[in-house]
Design an enzyme around this catalytic site. Structure first.
Site, PDB file in Angstrom:
ATOM      1  N   LYS A   1       5.238  -9.592   9.415  1.00 58.80           N
ATOM      2  CA  LYS A   1       4.704  -8.718  10.467  1.00 58.80           C
ATOM      3  C   LYS A   1       3.178  -8.880  10.507  1.00 58.80           C
ATOM      4  O   LYS A   1       2.588  -8.930  11.562  1.00 58.80           O
ATOM      5  CB  LYS A   1       5.069  -7.252  10.218  1.00 58.80           C
ATOM      6  CG  LYS A   1       4.548  -6.363  11.351  1.00 58.80           C
ATOM      7  CD  LYS A   1       5.029  -4.957  11.225  1.00 58.80           C
ATOM      8  CE  LYS A   1       4.218  -4.182  10.214  1.00 58.80           C
ATOM      9  NZ  LYS A   1       2.820  -3.924  10.637  1.00 58.80           N
TER      10      LYS A   1
ATOM     11  N   MET B   1       0.853  -1.195   0.000  1.00 58.92           N
ATOM     12  CA  MET B   1       0.000   0.000   0.000  1.00 58.92           C
ATOM     13  C   MET B   1       0.888   1.244   0.000  1.00 58.92           C
ATOM     14  O   MET B   1       0.429   2.342   0.321  1.00 58.92           O
ATOM     15  CB  MET B   1      -0.928  -0.001   1.213  1.00 58.92           C
ATOM     16  CG  MET B   1      -1.890  -1.194   1.183  1.00 58.92           C
ATOM     17  SD  MET B   1      -3.425  -0.904   2.074  1.00 58.92           S
ATOM     18  CE  MET B   1      -2.823  -0.615   3.706  1.00 58.92           C
TER      19      MET B   1
ATOM     20  N   LEU C   1       6.781   3.081   1.270  1.00 63.37           N
ATOM     21  CA  LEU C   1       7.655   1.917   1.362  1.00 63.37           C
ATOM     22  C   LEU C   1       8.784   2.120   2.364  1.00 63.37           C
ATOM     23  O   LEU C   1       9.311   3.218   2.514  1.00 63.37           O
ATOM     24  CB  LEU C   1       8.252   1.617  -0.015  1.00 63.37           C
ATOM     25  CG  LEU C   1       7.222   1.359  -1.119  1.00 63.37           C
ATOM     26  CD1 LEU C   1       7.922   1.042  -2.439  1.00 63.37           C
ATOM     27  CD2 LEU C   1       6.274   0.225  -0.737  1.00 63.37           C
ATOM     28  N   HIS C   2       9.146   1.034   3.016  1.00 70.04           N
ATOM     29  CA  HIS C   2      10.286   1.042   3.944  1.00 70.04           C
ATOM     30  C   HIS C   2      11.137  -0.189   3.644  1.00 70.04           C
ATOM     31  O   HIS C   2      10.810  -0.987   2.753  1.00 70.04           O
ATOM     32  CB  HIS C   2       9.803   1.096   5.393  1.00 70.04           C
ATOM     33  CG  HIS C   2       8.794   0.038   5.747  1.00 70.04           C
ATOM     34  ND1 HIS C   2       9.092  -1.307   5.736  1.00 70.04           N
ATOM     35  CD2 HIS C   2       7.486   0.124   6.086  1.00 70.04           C
ATOM     36  CE1 HIS C   2       8.029  -1.998   6.082  1.00 70.04           C
ATOM     37  NE2 HIS C   2       7.024  -1.144   6.283  1.00 70.04           N
TER      38      HIS C   2
ATOM     39  N   GLN D   1      -2.550 -11.991   8.264  1.00 68.92           N
ATOM     40  CA  GLN D   1      -2.747 -11.763   6.819  1.00 68.92           C
ATOM     41  C   GLN D   1      -2.020 -12.844   6.017  1.00 68.92           C
ATOM     42  O   GLN D   1      -2.556 -13.400   5.052  1.00 68.92           O
ATOM     43  CB  GLN D   1      -2.222 -10.374   6.446  1.00 68.92           C
ATOM     44  CG  GLN D   1      -2.109 -10.135   4.950  1.00 68.92           C
ATOM     45  CD  GLN D   1      -1.732  -8.701   4.626  1.00 68.92           C
ATOM     46  OE1 GLN D   1      -2.553  -7.814   4.705  1.00 68.92           O
ATOM     47  NE2 GLN D   1      -0.490  -8.460   4.235  1.00 68.92           N
TER      48      GLN D   1
ATOM     49  N   SER E   1       6.950  -0.282   9.860  1.00 65.91           N
ATOM     50  CA  SER E   1       5.571  -0.231   9.375  1.00 65.91           C
ATOM     51  C   SER E   1       5.356   1.122   8.725  1.00 65.91           C
ATOM     52  O   SER E   1       5.901   2.138   9.185  1.00 65.91           O
ATOM     53  CB  SER E   1       4.611  -0.382  10.567  1.00 65.91           C
ATOM     54  OG  SER E   1       3.333   0.092  10.226  1.00 65.91           O
TER      55      SER E   1
ATOM     56  N   HIS F   1       9.524  -3.579   2.918  1.00 66.81           N
ATOM     57  CA  HIS F   1       8.999  -3.794   1.564  1.00 66.81           C
ATOM     58  C   HIS F   1      10.145  -4.047   0.582  1.00 66.81           C
ATOM     59  O   HIS F   1      10.054  -4.912  -0.292  1.00 66.81           O
ATOM     60  CB  HIS F   1       8.254  -2.551   1.062  1.00 66.81           C
ATOM     61  CG  HIS F   1       7.047  -2.179   1.851  1.00 66.81           C
ATOM     62  ND1 HIS F   1       6.966  -1.023   2.581  1.00 66.81           N
ATOM     63  CD2 HIS F   1       5.848  -2.811   2.004  1.00 66.81           C
ATOM     64  CE1 HIS F   1       5.768  -0.942   3.153  1.00 66.81           C
ATOM     65  NE2 HIS F   1       5.077  -2.004   2.819  1.00 66.81           N
TER      66      HIS F   1
ATOM     67  N   VAL G   1      11.239  -6.868   9.685  1.00 59.98           N
ATOM     68  CA  VAL G   1      12.425  -5.994   9.758  1.00 59.98           C
ATOM     69  C   VAL G   1      12.173  -4.995  10.883  1.00 59.98           C
ATOM     70  O   VAL G   1      11.084  -4.417  10.970  1.00 59.98           O
ATOM     71  CB  VAL G   1      12.655  -5.261   8.418  1.00 59.98           C
ATOM     72  CG1 VAL G   1      13.931  -4.433   8.474  1.00 59.98           C
ATOM     73  CG2 VAL G   1      12.718  -6.267   7.268  1.00 59.98           C
TER      74      VAL G   1
HETATM   75  O1  PAF Z   1       0.014  -5.729   3.632  1.00 60.75           O
HETATM   76  C1  PAF Z   1      -0.438  -4.798   2.925  1.00 60.75           C
HETATM   77  O2  PAF Z   1       0.224  -3.798   2.672  1.00 60.75           O
HETATM   78  C2  PAF Z   1      -1.846  -4.918   2.349  1.00 60.75           C
HETATM   79  O3  PAF Z   1      -2.712  -5.524   3.248  1.00 60.75           O
HETATM   80  C3  PAF Z   1      -1.872  -5.623   0.989  1.00 60.75           C
HETATM   81  C4  PAF Z   1      -1.444  -7.067   1.108  1.00 60.75           C
HETATM   82  C5  PAF Z   1      -0.982  -4.903  -0.001  1.00 60.75           C
HETATM   83  C6  PAF Z   1      -3.303  -5.631   0.433  1.00 60.75           C
HETATM   84  O4  PAF Z   1      -3.783  -4.341   0.261  1.00 60.75           O
END
Ligand code: PAF
Length: 282
Positions: free
Chosen positions: A151, A30, A33-34, A155, A187, A37, A178
């Site tokens: 993390k 989403m 970015l850090h 999910q 985050s 990611h 991380v």
């Molecule tokens: O983990 C995330 O950033 C979000 O939940 C994802 C998997 C990109 C879905 O929107």
């Protein structure tokens, strides 16, 4: 790096790749970015995959009173970071590209048994939104590999189940959390913490570590340990949402027979909701 914002451009770009022998690796995000990611992107690149990152702040996974509006967005700097890693393609659609005109999506993906507790209790539609957008991204990109950070442990389990149940032929990779030197898990939401809150935030991981240690030392009074952990977080200035010792596969609250555990925790610091976890074997 090629950047596309429409599904048709995305499909067109990937069609060429699919005709070659190259494998496609997907890193859904989403944005904001850090390093967490970027490690996912680097992991895909290290396997010589044609690496597709997506940036889409998915409204379906935010509740009415949640932080969709304030969710940190930084598309231009995200693009630069992805360019630097060598990412091949960025898909950054807007809401109407993803879902059509407001409210027109009628289908959703639900993984009830794994989604109803922990984050799902406080955020009832959250995982339905996540599973739905991830299903769409899988169908659009048809990746061979998909990379997610651990993390978001709940999910991760939900996506693992979704892949198995819906017969996606995707190899799922869960990469370790991380952390900053303080122990705070990276985050996107950390950027919404004040400097004072930043000093308190590492308490969440410290509490997880202390609890894991107690369990390793033989304490099996899980429900009492959870309660004590929540008290201790409160005393440190955090508002715990949940602190649950669970079986790492089913994500049910752990009982004495369970050997592979995960301690899942979420806590608020002001409006910022932080989540973290540790896994352990006993
Ligand atoms: O983990 C995330 O950033 C979000 O939940 C994802 C998997 C990109 C879905 O929107």
């Amino acid at each position: 790096m090629l950047t596309v914002t429409t599904k048709s451009d995305l499909r067109q770009a990937l069609q060429k790749i699919r005709l070659s022998d190259e494998k496609i690796g997907l890193v859904p995000t989403m944005g904001n970015l850090h390093e967490g990611h970027l490690r996912l992107v680097r992991a895909a690149l290290a396997e010589r995959q044609y690496t597709v990152a997506t940036i889409f702040v998915n409204p379906l996974q935010f509740g009415k009173n949640e932080d969709l509006k304030n969710y940190p967005r930084s598309l231009e700097s995200d693009k630069s970071l992805l360019e630097e890693t060598g990412c091949d393609l960025l898909f950054a659609p807007d809401n109407s590209e993803m879902y059509g005109s407001a409210g027109s999506i009628k289908t959703s993906t639900i993984v009830p048994s794994l989604a109803q507790n922990h984050c799902g209790k406080t955020r009832p539609k959250h995982f339905e939104g996540v599973a739905t957008v991830v299903t769409k991204l899988f169908n659009l990109i048809l990746p061979h590999h998909a990379y997610f950070g651990l993390k978001d442990f709940q999910q991760y389990r939900i996506i693992e189940q979704l892949i198995a149940d819906l017969d996606f032929t995707i190899q799922l990779h869960g990469l370790p959390i991380v952390r900053e030197d303080s122990g705070l898990a990276l985050s996107s939401r950390n950027s919404n913490l004040s400097s004072k809150q930043r000093l308190i935030a590492p308490a969440l991981f410290q509490q997880l570590q202390q609890t894991a240690k107690l369990i390793q030392q033989g304490n099996q009074e899980f429900r009492k340990v959870e309660k004590d952990a929540k008290h201790s977080l409160k005393a440190k200035g955090m508002m715990p949402d949940y602190f649950n010792i669970c079986d790492a596969r089913s994500l049910e609250l752990a009982s004495h027979n369970d050997k592979e555990l995960v301690i899942l925790a979420a806590a608020f610091l002001g409006d910022v909701r932080l989540i973290d976890n540790v896994t352990l074997k006993i």
